[in-house]
Design an enzyme around this catalytic site. Sequence first.
Site, PDB file in Angstrom:
ATOM      1  CE  LYS A 236      20.354 -17.075-124.112  1.00 23.92           C
ATOM      2  NZ  LYS A 236      19.075 -16.487-123.635  1.00 23.92           N
TER       3      LYS A 236
ATOM      4  CB  SER B   4      18.006 -14.059-126.539  1.00 26.11           C
ATOM      5  OG  SER B   4      18.025 -14.422-125.160  1.00 26.11           O
TER       6      SER B   4
ATOM      7  CB  SER C  76      14.932 -15.343-123.932  1.00 24.34           C
ATOM      8  OG  SER C  76      14.988 -13.996-124.346  1.00 24.34           O
TER       9      SER C  76
END
Length: 474
Positions: A64, A146, A170
Amino acid sequence: MEKGWTSSEEIVNLYIERIQTYDPKLRSVLELNPDAADIARSLDAERRGKGARGKMHGIPVLMKDNIGTGDRMHTSAGSLALADSYAAEDSFVAARLREAGAVLLGKANMTEWANFMSTTMWAGYSSRGGLVLNPYGPGDLFIGGSSSGSAAAVAANLCAAAIGTETSGSIISPSSQTCLVGIKPTVGLVSRTGMIPLTFTQDSPGPMTRTVEDAAILLTALSGVDERDSKTLASRPHAGLDYTAFLNAEFLKEARIGIPRHYFQFLDPDRLEVMENAIQVMREQGATIVDPVNLPCQETNWNSSVLRYEFKKYLNDYLEKLDPSIPVHSLAELIAFNEANAEQALKYGQNLLIWCEETRGDLSEPEYLDSLRQNQELAGTKGIDYALGEHRLDAIMFLGDEACNDLAAQLGYPSITVPGGYAKEGVIAPGGYNTKGPQGITFVGGAFSEPTLFSLAYGFEQATRHRVPPRMEW
């Protein structure tokens, strides 16, 4: 690779080819590691000469974009303000993966600033990478946030696995929406050093994979004590665990699972059916189902005060250490940069950033301290701890990310989600997204209960085999 049928270099090149073919539609990968093939080739030579370091040797993993890598990839949290920012060194997570022999394949797109920039920002959107789409129905099905890019890439087989991060939902949410296994570990089991922060209290990196076994292998590689992250000191008794040792489907025969019916009252018929089917599977596998389980905190409306105050403090700590060439070194400068580049940077505004900037930034406000104490009491002695103790439960079982995220997040407790079925019809939920599509079954436990959660998730996975890959025919 062990049998010589293929090599890490071949696998890396195949993934790069798939990314080039499918990702222009999905927008899940922000950038590729220009050194990935060379690293893979070196690891292949090491395997031939010395043998593999372990199960992660030569495995391509996406990171990420808020997890620092001390290489030629950027670390930006999806923001244009940090589009040219390179981490000075590997984060703890990146270093652990390299030590285990993994290939850092690239950086995954994400909801900008971990979805704490604007109350109207669509999950999966960043000004740097655009909107991530769900490979099971691009433009139709919700992706969740996210860690959206990490989820879409793993689901579409653009990497072997990915690392996400979670403050509240997330990892669990996008994993649930894309038929994946995702685990938010106990806060402190995996260090946050070198990660762009949202909060100190709730943040954690974690695995996102296609099977429970892969998640266990990856968490084994990631966990460990780090003196630079004080939260990890509590994990010392759990350091060095091999989580694959807990992949025991027979555990379901002795498990006690709580069903928090209050949180199912707003489920549409298709999603409720998925949940009821999962409960029945657990019964058939021998688990004791305690239904219903009522939590004294179940009417609570959680507030974001802890996130608000901690975000400014810890983001400022991170930004002030960046290279002088980067245009922002504080939250105030970030807000100003976005305003100066509004056409590209402020598609959804930045009201949350402005809201956070209004705080002192030193965590001294009484509202912060009161909220931290109150939330942890409600989620603990009137929530998860109450339910686990009162009913002698191994875990509480939810659908996807329905309500469980805030409960577990307040305490830093672990959650694991596993594919649970598919809702053919959905409703338009608050926020405007359609609830149809893949649905995860999520197990929540107490601090450092990952061994138990892996046993539960593995037993459910082996009994159901709900994951199917996306068709990729769009």
